[in-house]
Write a protein that holds these residues in place. Structure first.
Motif, short mmCIF file in Angstrom:
data_model
loop_
_atom_site.label_atom_id
_atom_site.label_comp_id
_atom_site.label_asym_id
_atom_site.label_seq_id
_atom_site.Cartn_x
_atom_site.Cartn_y
_atom_site.Cartn_z
N LEU A 105 -7.40 -0.28 1.14
CA LEU A 105 -6.04 -0.80 0.98
C LEU A 105 -5.09 -0.21 2.02
CD1 LEU A 105 -5.65 -0.87 -2.91
CD2 LEU A 105 -5.80 -2.83 -1.35
N ALA A 106 -5.22 1.07 2.30
CA ALA A 106 -4.36 1.72 3.30
C ALA A 106 -4.59 1.11 4.68
CB ALA A 106 -4.62 3.22 3.33
N ILE A 107 -5.85 0.87 5.02
CA ILE A 107 -6.17 0.26 6.32
C ILE A 107 -5.60 -1.15 6.39
CG2 ILE A 107 -8.09 -0.59 7.74
CD1 ILE A 107 -9.65 1.91 6.64
N LYS A 108 -5.75 -1.90 5.30
CA LYS A 108 -5.21 -3.26 5.25
C LYS A 108 -3.69 -3.24 5.39
CE LYS A 108 -5.18 -7.42 2.45
NZ LYS A 108 -5.65 -8.05 1.21
N LYS A 109 -3.03 -2.31 4.70
CA LYS A 109 -1.57 -2.19 4.78
C LYS A 109 -1.15 -1.89 6.22
CE LYS A 109 2.28 0.58 2.97
NZ LYS A 109 3.25 -0.40 3.27
N GLN A 114 1.14 -3.74 11.38
CA GLN A 114 1.03 -3.82 12.83
C GLN A 114 0.88 -5.25 13.36
OE1 GLN A 114 1.34 -1.08 14.97
NE2 GLN A 114 2.04 -0.24 13.03
N LEU A 115 0.16 -6.07 12.61
CA LEU A 115 -0.19 -7.40 13.10
C LEU A 115 0.53 -8.54 12.38
CD1 LEU A 115 -4.03 -6.81 13.36
CD2 LEU A 115 -2.36 -6.66 15.21
N GLY A 116 1.13 -8.24 11.25
CA GLY A 116 1.74 -9.28 10.43
C GLY A 116 0.71 -9.86 9.47
N THR A 117 1.19 -10.64 8.56
CA THR A 117 0.30 -11.26 7.58
C THR A 117 -0.53 -12.34 8.26
OG1 THR A 117 1.99 -10.88 5.90
CG2 THR A 117 0.25 -12.44 5.34
#
Length: 120
Positions: A105-109, A114-117
């Protein structure tokens, strides 16, 4: 005395996953980088049966390719070993090459920040 197979023990630790370490992961970019690089391809199993039911005994069943991680991160091998040791201590990675759910989850956040949704 049998303590269960490697896979059984990994699942036992996954079941009691701790979340405290994820705060450190969110605040530490180098640590987050190595969490993101952690994958099954950098781990080799050398034993199927841990000596006891401890976290360290489970890790003693694998060999981590710190050089491969260092190459991926473009850093010295010692730096990779240091960051992996930190992730192990925080129990954010597992010796089968997977990450704790909160680490994912932290990596995804971080990626979304950084990249946007991602658009669908």
């Amino acid at each position: 005395m049998a303590y269960g197979s490697f896979s059984d023990r990994v699942e036992d630790f996954r079941y009691i996953e701790q979340h405290e370490g994820v705060l450190q992961l969110l605040m530490d970019r180098p640590l987050l980088r190595y969490a993101g690089l952690w994958c099954p391809q950098v781990v080799s199993r050398i034993d199927e049966w841990p000596e006891n039911d401890s976290w360290e005994a489970l890790w003693a069943c694998v060999r981590v390719d710190h050089k491969a991680l260092a190459d991926l991160a473009d850093e010295p091998e010692g730096r990779a070993a240091f960051q992996i040791a930190r992730l192990r201590t925080l129990k954010l990675i597992y010796p089968d090459g997977t990450r704790a759910a909160m680490a994912n989850l932290a990596i995804k956040k971080f990626m979304v920040a950084q990249l946007g949704t991602p658009s669908e």
